[in-house]
Motif scaffolding. Sequence first.
Motif, mmCIF file in Angstrom:
data_model
loop_
_atom_site.group_PDB
_atom_site.id
_atom_site.type_symbol
_atom_site.label_atom_id
_atom_site.label_comp_id
_atom_site.label_asym_id
_atom_site.label_seq_id
_atom_site.Cartn_x
_atom_site.Cartn_y
_atom_site.Cartn_z
ATOM 1 N N ASP A 66 84.873 47.173 41.258
ATOM 2 C CA ASP A 66 86.022 46.541 40.604
ATOM 3 C C ASP A 66 86.880 47.541 39.823
ATOM 4 O OD1 ASP A 66 83.991 46.858 38.683
ATOM 5 O OD2 ASP A 66 84.562 45.074 37.567
ATOM 6 N N LYS A 67 86.316 48.662 39.431
ATOM 7 C CA LYS A 67 87.090 49.660 38.677
ATOM 8 C C LYS A 67 87.650 50.760 39.574
ATOM 9 C CE LYS A 67 84.427 48.465 34.669
ATOM 10 N NZ LYS A 67 83.753 47.376 35.365
ATOM 11 N N LEU A 68 86.929 51.080 40.621
ATOM 12 C CA LEU A 68 87.382 52.035 41.637
ATOM 13 C C LEU A 68 87.387 51.286 42.979
ATOM 14 C CD1 LEU A 68 85.306 55.210 40.597
ATOM 15 C CD2 LEU A 68 87.646 54.624 39.932
ATOM 16 N N PRO A 69 88.359 50.424 43.196
ATOM 17 C CA PRO A 69 88.323 49.505 44.346
ATOM 18 C C PRO A 69 88.364 50.168 45.716
ATOM 19 C CG PRO A 69 90.397 49.294 43.137
ATOM 20 C CD PRO A 69 89.531 50.216 42.356
ATOM 21 N N VAL A 74 78.054 50.131 45.425
ATOM 22 C CA VAL A 74 76.781 50.858 45.411
ATOM 23 C C VAL A 74 77.010 52.326 45.065
ATOM 24 C CG1 VAL A 74 76.763 51.278 47.932
ATOM 25 C CG2 VAL A 74 74.610 51.268 46.655
ATOM 26 N N GLU A 75 78.074 52.914 45.594
ATOM 27 C CA GLU A 75 78.380 54.319 45.337
ATOM 28 C C GLU A 75 78.729 54.554 43.871
ATOM 29 O OE1 GLU A 75 80.852 57.345 47.960
ATOM 30 O OE2 GLU A 75 82.173 55.884 46.975
#
Length: 126
Positions: A66-69, A74-75
């Motif tokens: 949600d922050k790095l869409p 998982v990453e």
Amino acid sequence: MDSHDLSAVRDGIAATVSACHGASKAAGWWEGTDMSDRHVVPAKLCLIHSEVSEAMEGHRKGLMDDKLPHRPMVEVELADALIRIADLAGALGLDLGGAVVEKMAYNANRADHKPEARAAAGGKAY
């Protein structure tokens, strides 16, 4: 891996520990922390565990972060776990890079880590 590669692994992890712990200290996460308080390390370990649990949930549901869409959850959650592990190692003055290199060398020679041992009846499946 040859000794040069292992040195690079050790040094890279040491740099990661230094960067993560330094960033955490600069952000004030360690202000007022009394390392003699026996609850500090368990609390930090629980935070690491929560990141791994979030990674599992992201993988299970196939979610993007949600922050790095643009990245799988998982990453990103594994990155968060790595950051927290490196931060704690820095706070405790641990030689995490050295320990990783030694553990990799140990595991490379473990009979129960060989493909034929894992394929055998009762072998480690994972």
